[in-house]
Design a protein around this motif. Sequence first.
Motif, PDB file in Angstrom:
ATOM      1  N   MET A   1      59.221  15.816  26.225  1.00 22.50           N
ATOM      2  CA  MET A   1      59.622  14.556  26.829  1.00 22.50           C
ATOM      3  C   MET A   1      58.537  13.505  26.561  1.00 22.50           C
ATOM      4  N   ILE A   2      58.971  12.322  26.173  1.00 26.70           N
ATOM      5  CA  ILE A   2      58.042  11.241  25.888  1.00 26.70           C
ATOM      6  C   ILE A   2      57.689  10.546  27.195  1.00 26.70           C
ATOM      7  N   GLY A   3      56.379  10.370  27.411  1.00 17.99           N
ATOM      8  CA  GLY A   3      55.918   9.723  28.628  1.00 17.99           C
ATOM      9  C   GLY A   3      55.551   8.270  28.395  1.00 17.99           C
ATOM     10  N   VAL A   4      55.264   7.577  29.483  1.00 12.87           N
ATOM     11  CA  VAL A   4      54.923   6.162  29.407  1.00 12.87           C
ATOM     12  C   VAL A   4      53.671   5.931  28.564  1.00 12.87           C
ATOM     13  N   VAL A   5      52.702   6.832  28.632  1.00 10.50           N
ATOM     14  CA  VAL A   5      51.476   6.691  27.827  1.00 10.50           C
ATOM     15  C   VAL A   5      51.825   6.728  26.346  1.00 10.50           C
ATOM     16  N   ASP A   6      52.686   7.658  25.961  1.00  8.60           N
ATOM     17  CA  ASP A   6      53.103   7.773  24.560  1.00  8.60           C
ATOM     18  C   ASP A   6      53.789   6.499  24.084  1.00  8.60           C
ATOM     19  N   VAL A   7      54.649   5.945  24.920  1.00  8.63           N
ATOM     20  CA  VAL A   7      55.374   4.716  24.559  1.00  8.63           C
ATOM     21  C   VAL A   7      54.401   3.547  24.427  1.00  8.63           C
ATOM     22  N   LEU A   8      53.484   3.419  25.367  1.00 10.06           N
ATOM     23  CA  LEU A   8      52.512   2.318  25.316  1.00 10.06           C
ATOM     24  C   LEU A   8      51.615   2.425  24.089  1.00 10.06           C
ATOM     25  N   LEU A   9      51.174   3.634  23.779  1.00  5.90           N
ATOM     26  CA  LEU A   9      50.319   3.829  22.606  1.00  5.90           C
ATOM     27  C   LEU A   9      51.092   3.587  21.307  1.00  5.90           C
ATOM     28  N   ALA A  10      52.333   4.024  21.256  1.00  7.89           N
ATOM     29  CA  ALA A  10      53.153   3.780  20.064  1.00  7.89           C
ATOM     30  C   ALA A  10      53.378   2.285  19.876  1.00  7.89           C
ATOM     31  N   ASN A  11      53.635   1.577  20.960  1.00  8.07           N
ATOM     32  CA  ASN A  11      53.815   0.124  20.923  1.00  8.07           C
ATOM     33  C   ASN A  11      52.546  -0.556  20.397  1.00  8.07           C
ATOM     34  N   LEU A  12      51.405  -0.145  20.914  1.00  7.09           N
ATOM     35  CA  LEU A  12      50.120  -0.699  20.498  1.00  7.09           C
ATOM     36  C   LEU A  12      49.875  -0.463  19.008  1.00  7.09           C
ATOM     37  N   GLU A  13      50.128   0.759  18.556  1.00  2.00           N
ATOM     38  CA  GLU A  13      49.881   1.103  17.149  1.00  2.00           C
ATOM     39  C   GLU A  13      50.852   0.404  16.210  1.00  2.00           C
ATOM     40  N   GLN A  14      52.123   0.274  16.613  1.00  2.00           N
ATOM     41  CA  GLN A  14      53.099  -0.404  15.746  1.00  2.00           C
ATOM     42  C   GLN A  14      52.785  -1.890  15.620  1.00  2.00           C
ATOM     43  N   ALA A  15      52.201  -2.483  16.630  1.00  2.00           N
ATOM     44  CA  ALA A  15      51.819  -3.893  16.554  1.00  2.00           C
ATOM     45  C   ALA A  15      50.559  -4.073  15.714  1.00  2.00           C
ATOM     46  N   TYR A  16      49.693  -3.063  15.718  1.00  2.00           N
ATOM     47  CA  TYR A  16      48.401  -3.221  15.049  1.00  2.00           C
ATOM     48  C   TYR A  16      48.387  -2.740  13.607  1.00  2.00           C
ATOM     49  N   GLU A  17      48.798  -1.468  13.373  1.00  2.12           N
ATOM     50  CA  GLU A  17      48.633  -0.969  12.009  1.00  2.12           C
ATOM     51  C   GLU A  17      49.671   0.024  11.513  1.00  2.12           C
ATOM     52  N   ARG A  18      50.459   0.578  12.375  1.00  2.00           N
ATOM     53  CA  ARG A  18      51.479   1.531  11.916  1.00  2.00           C
ATOM     54  C   ARG A  18      52.753   0.796  11.586  1.00  2.00           C
ATOM     55  N   LYS A  19      53.514   1.357  10.678  1.00  2.00           N
ATOM     56  CA  LYS A  19      54.765   0.728  10.289  1.00  2.00           C
ATOM     57  C   LYS A  19      55.690   0.603  11.503  1.00  2.00           C
ATOM     58  N   GLY A  20      56.200  -0.594  11.692  1.00  2.00           N
ATOM     59  CA  GLY A  20      57.112  -0.848  12.792  1.00  2.00           C
ATOM     60  C   GLY A  20      58.389  -1.476  12.267  1.00  2.00           C
ATOM     61  N   TRP A  21      59.388  -1.519  13.089  1.00  2.00           N
ATOM     62  CA  TRP A  21      60.676  -2.078  12.688  1.00  2.00           C
ATOM     63  C   TRP A  21      60.586  -3.586  12.475  1.00  2.00           C
ATOM     64  N   HIS A  22      59.614  -4.227  13.082  1.00  2.00           N
ATOM     65  CA  HIS A  22      59.511  -5.686  13.087  1.00  2.00           C
ATOM     66  C   HIS A  22      58.907  -6.268  11.821  1.00  2.00           C
ATOM     67  N   GLY A  23      58.303  -5.458  10.984  1.00  2.00           N
ATOM     68  CA  GLY A  23      57.673  -5.983   9.764  1.00  2.00           C
ATOM     69  C   GLY A  23      56.167  -5.873   9.840  1.00  2.00           C
ATOM     70  N   THR A  24      55.492  -6.884   9.350  1.00  2.00           N
ATOM     71  CA  THR A  24      54.036  -6.866   9.221  1.00  2.00           C
ATOM     72  C   THR A  24      53.337  -6.660  10.561  1.00  2.00           C
ATOM     73  N   THR A  25      52.274  -5.880  10.514  1.00  2.00           N
ATOM     74  CA  THR A  25      51.425  -5.648  11.677  1.00  2.00           C
ATOM     75  C   THR A  25      50.242  -6.604  11.621  1.00  2.00           C
ATOM     76  N   LEU A  26      49.461  -6.660  12.683  1.00  2.00           N
ATOM     77  CA  LEU A  26      48.282  -7.520  12.681  1.00  2.00           C
ATOM     78  C   LEU A  26      47.340  -7.129  11.550  1.00  2.00           C
ATOM     79  N   ARG A  27      47.026  -5.864  11.456  1.00  2.00           N
ATOM     80  CA  ARG A  27      46.088  -5.423  10.406  1.00  2.00           C
ATOM     81  C   ARG A  27      46.691  -5.635   9.026  1.00  2.00           C
ATOM     82  N   GLY A  28      47.993  -5.436   8.897  1.00  2.00           N
ATOM     83  CA  GLY A  28      48.663  -5.675   7.621  1.00  2.00           C
ATOM     84  C   GLY A  28      48.618  -7.139   7.225  1.00  2.00           C
ATOM     85  N   SER A  29      48.707  -8.043   8.194  1.00  2.00           N
ATOM     86  CA  SER A  29      48.666  -9.471   7.886  1.00  2.00           C
ATOM     87  C   SER A  29      47.291  -9.897   7.382  1.00  2.00           C
ATOM     88  N   LEU A  30      46.266  -9.129   7.689  1.00  2.00           N
ATOM     89  CA  LEU A  30      44.900  -9.452   7.278  1.00  2.00           C
ATOM     90  C   LEU A  30      44.498  -8.779   5.969  1.00  2.00           C
TER      91      LEU A  30
END
Length: 152
Positions: A1-30
């Motif tokens: 079962m996925i917990g809130v910590v897992d979701v928050l960390l996945a959200n953080l990583e997808q925004a920063y450097e892991r491939k996300g559905w939204h496109g470019t990440t912060l680190r990718g933009s740099l």
Amino acid sequence: MIGVVDVLLANLEQAYERKGWHGTTLRGSLRGVTPEEALWRPAQRRHNIWELALHCAYWKYAVRRRLTGEKRGSFAMKGSNWFASPVAADDKGWRGILRLLDEQHERLRSAIESLPKTAFNDRKRVRLMYGIAAHDLYHTGQIQLIKRLQQS
């Protein structure tokens, strides 16, 4: 079962450097941005990429400090929120900003992982954790726009 910590960390990583559905990440933009490009300002009194990257590093620090109760004043640079960029392009300085951003991201991630389970019952703390990912994405969009403006 996925917990809130897992979701928050996945959200953080997808925004920063892991491939996300939204496109470019912060680190990718740099990725591939030169010091000269980082210092280019789209208009007078507007932030450049250098300042945006440093601002994001600072807020990762600030959120971590708020989550953990760490004392103020331990950020790598004097000041808060917005920091002036240098006048001249400096490869060593730009690499230092990117390292600082990576370091602050990793420290934030580690802090979230080590929080006690009870911390995730605090709505204010949880808002900080998903909010910092939104902050990364907001500034990613600005960086992408600045890069496009440079090309025109």
